[in-house]
Write an enzyme that holds these catalytic residues in place. Structure first.
Site, PDB file in Angstrom:
ATOM      1  N   HIS A  63      -2.172  30.371 -85.521  1.00  0.00           N
ATOM      2  CA  HIS A  63      -3.160  30.407 -86.608  1.00  0.00           C
ATOM      3  C   HIS A  63      -4.413  31.114 -86.095  1.00  0.00           C
ATOM      4  O   HIS A  63      -4.765  30.988 -84.922  1.00  0.00           O
ATOM      5  CB  HIS A  63      -3.491  28.975 -87.056  1.00  0.00           C
ATOM      6  CG  HIS A  63      -4.323  28.948 -88.297  1.00  0.00           C
ATOM      7  ND1 HIS A  63      -5.679  29.177 -88.274  1.00  0.00           N
ATOM      8  CD2 HIS A  63      -3.985  28.775 -89.599  1.00  0.00           C
ATOM      9  CE1 HIS A  63      -6.137  29.128 -89.528  1.00  0.00           C
ATOM     10  NE2 HIS A  63      -5.133  28.893 -90.348  1.00  0.00           N
ATOM     11  N   GLY A  85     -10.587  29.919 -96.033  1.00  0.00           N
ATOM     12  CA  GLY A  85     -11.665  28.954 -96.232  1.00  0.00           C
ATOM     13  C   GLY A  85     -12.906  29.547 -96.875  1.00  0.00           C
ATOM     14  O   GLY A  85     -13.962  28.929 -96.895  1.00  0.00           O
ATOM     15  N   ASN A  91      -1.642  23.201 -94.624  1.00  0.00           N
ATOM     16  CA  ASN A  91      -2.187  23.173 -93.272  1.00  0.00           C
ATOM     17  C   ASN A  91      -3.419  22.285 -93.335  1.00  0.00           C
ATOM     18  O   ASN A  91      -4.461  22.701 -93.822  1.00  0.00           O
ATOM     19  CB  ASN A  91      -2.553  24.604 -92.836  1.00  0.00           C
ATOM     20  CG  ASN A  91      -3.259  24.626 -91.495  1.00  0.00           C
ATOM     21  OD1 ASN A  91      -3.310  23.614 -90.792  1.00  0.00           O
ATOM     22  ND2 ASN A  91      -3.811  25.783 -91.136  1.00  0.00           N
ATOM     23  N   GLU A  93      -2.188  35.876 -93.109  1.00  0.00           N
ATOM     24  CA  GLU A  93      -3.457  35.257 -93.495  1.00  0.00           C
ATOM     25  C   GLU A  93      -4.622  36.147 -93.083  1.00  0.00           C
ATOM     26  O   GLU A  93      -5.050  36.115 -91.922  1.00  0.00           O
ATOM     27  CB  GLU A  93      -3.611  33.896 -92.817  1.00  0.00           C
ATOM     28  CG  GLU A  93      -2.539  32.897 -93.174  1.00  0.00           C
ATOM     29  CD  GLU A  93      -3.007  31.461 -92.945  1.00  0.00           C
ATOM     30  OE1 GLU A  93      -2.982  30.698 -93.902  1.00  0.00           O
ATOM     31  OE2 GLU A  93      -3.424  31.142 -91.826  1.00  0.00           O
ATOM     32  N   SER A 151      -7.277  30.931 -99.006  1.00  0.00           N
ATOM     33  CA  SER A 151      -7.831  30.519-100.306  1.00  0.00           C
ATOM     34  C   SER A 151      -6.792  30.497-101.430  1.00  0.00           C
ATOM     35  O   SER A 151      -7.111  30.819-102.577  1.00  0.00           O
ATOM     36  CB  SER A 151      -9.039  31.385-100.674  1.00  0.00           C
ATOM     37  OG  SER A 151     -10.054  31.272 -99.681  1.00  0.00           O
ATOM     38  N   LYS A 193      -5.227  21.169 -91.018  1.00  0.00           N
ATOM     39  CA  LYS A 193      -6.237  21.470 -89.980  1.00  0.00           C
ATOM     40  C   LYS A 193      -6.739  20.159 -89.356  1.00  0.00           C
ATOM     41  O   LYS A 193      -5.955  19.236 -89.218  1.00  0.00           O
ATOM     42  CB  LYS A 193      -7.364  22.313 -90.577  1.00  0.00           C
ATOM     43  CG  LYS A 193      -6.812  23.552 -91.303  1.00  0.00           C
ATOM     44  CD  LYS A 193      -7.839  24.585 -91.613  1.00  0.00           C
ATOM     45  CE  LYS A 193      -7.177  25.758 -92.313  1.00  0.00           C
ATOM     46  NZ  LYS A 193      -8.090  26.870 -92.544  1.00  0.00           N
ATOM     47  N   GLU A 233      -7.411  30.445 -86.339  1.00  0.00           N
ATOM     48  CA  GLU A 233      -8.405  29.546 -85.729  1.00  0.00           C
ATOM     49  C   GLU A 233      -8.042  29.253 -84.274  1.00  0.00           C
ATOM     50  O   GLU A 233      -8.916  29.126 -83.422  1.00  0.00           O
ATOM     51  CB  GLU A 233      -8.510  28.256 -86.562  1.00  0.00           C
ATOM     52  CG  GLU A 233      -9.263  28.523 -87.868  1.00  0.00           C
ATOM     53  CD  GLU A 233      -8.871  27.635 -89.034  1.00  0.00           C
ATOM     54  OE1 GLU A 233      -8.245  26.577 -88.819  1.00  0.00           O
ATOM     55  OE2 GLU A 233      -9.187  28.015 -90.185  1.00  0.00           O
TER      56      GLU A 233
END
Ligand code: PGA
Length: 249
Positions: free
Chosen positions: A95, A173, A10, A167, A213, A12, A97
């Site tokens: 996702h 991250g 991904n 996730e 991660s 991003k 985010e």
């Protein structure tokens, strides 16, 4: 039948089109695998050059988002049909985010999942709890709610071809990976939820990734778990390490 592993990057909001082409060249020989499906989920503007750059390789291209309407007055959005026509096979949906920064709710995500499937894309549907939810002990309740809401009206056959990515938000991250036990426990719980909603065949077929991660040093242990069928990889997908994650064994 054993499920085939799937490792998806991904990217991003990283990589300009020219950087994207360079990264594909760097990774080309490193991500070769007969055993694992490899996907690069890339920013919309990188899709066309990346599809071109990975032609003739084992890499498939995914988008990071899409809109559920077919076409029309939706300034700034990209449709499933546009993605398919450009050579995209997968699309990340929901996702954390996007759920957080762009306020995407489960009822919108449900429409996106259905549209992606109808267009022939494989949705990589993301779910995951916050640190507060984990500490409150409601992780599995929350994830079951996300899965159930996002899959309303989706058939068993459609679910069989999908990918679900677990996730935990606190692991994205942050360098803080869920322990192998925590990751396996939730992925198993997701499979049980699918079995309850559909049947055991569907639950056994759907592929469930862990994300948060994932690195060259933890991939082997995570992917060896019975309910973890690969990973959704952010930071480490932008460097040569991604090859080590694909070839984790
Ligand atoms: P990370 O991101 O690997 O950088 O934690 C994973 C993701 O957000 O998909």
């Amino acid at each position: 039948m054993a499920r085939r592993k799937i490792v998806a990057g991904n990217w991003k909001m990283n990589m300009t089109p020219s950087q994207a082409v360079e990264l594909c060249a760097t990774l080309k020989d490193l991500v070769v695998s007969d055993e694992v499906d490899v996907v690069y989920c890339v920013p919309a503007i990188d899709i066309i050059p990346v599809v071109e750059a990975v032609k003739g390789t084992n890499v498939a291209v995914g988008a990071e988002n899409m809109y559920f309407e077919a076409k029309g007055a939706y300034t700034g959005e990209i449709s499933a049909e546009m993605l398919v026509d450009a050579g995209v096979k997968y699309v990340i949906i929901g996702h954390s985010e996007r759920r957080d920064y762009f306020k995407e709710c489960d009822c919108l995500l449900n429409k996106k999942v259905k549209k992606a499937l109808e267009a022939g894309l494989v949705p990589i549907l993301c779910c995951g709890e916050s640190l507060e939810q984990r500490e409150m002990g409601v992780t599995m309740d929350w994830i079951r709610l996300q899965i159930k809401s996002d899959l309303v009206g989706v058939t068993a056959d459609q679910v069989k071809g999908m990918v679900i990515a677990y996730e935990p938000i606190w692991a994205i991250g942050t360098g803080k990976t869920a322990t192998t036990e925590q990751a396996e426990e939730v992925c198993k719980g997701i499979r049980e939820c699918i079995a309850e909603m559909y049947d055991t065949d569907t639950a056994e077929a759907v592929r469930i990734q862990y994300g948060g991660s994932v690195s060259a040093s933890n991939a082997a242990e995570l992917f060896a778990q019975p309910n973890i069928d690969g990973g959704l990889v952010g930071g480490a997908s932008l460097k040569a390490d991604f090859g080590k994650i694909v070839n984790y064994k």
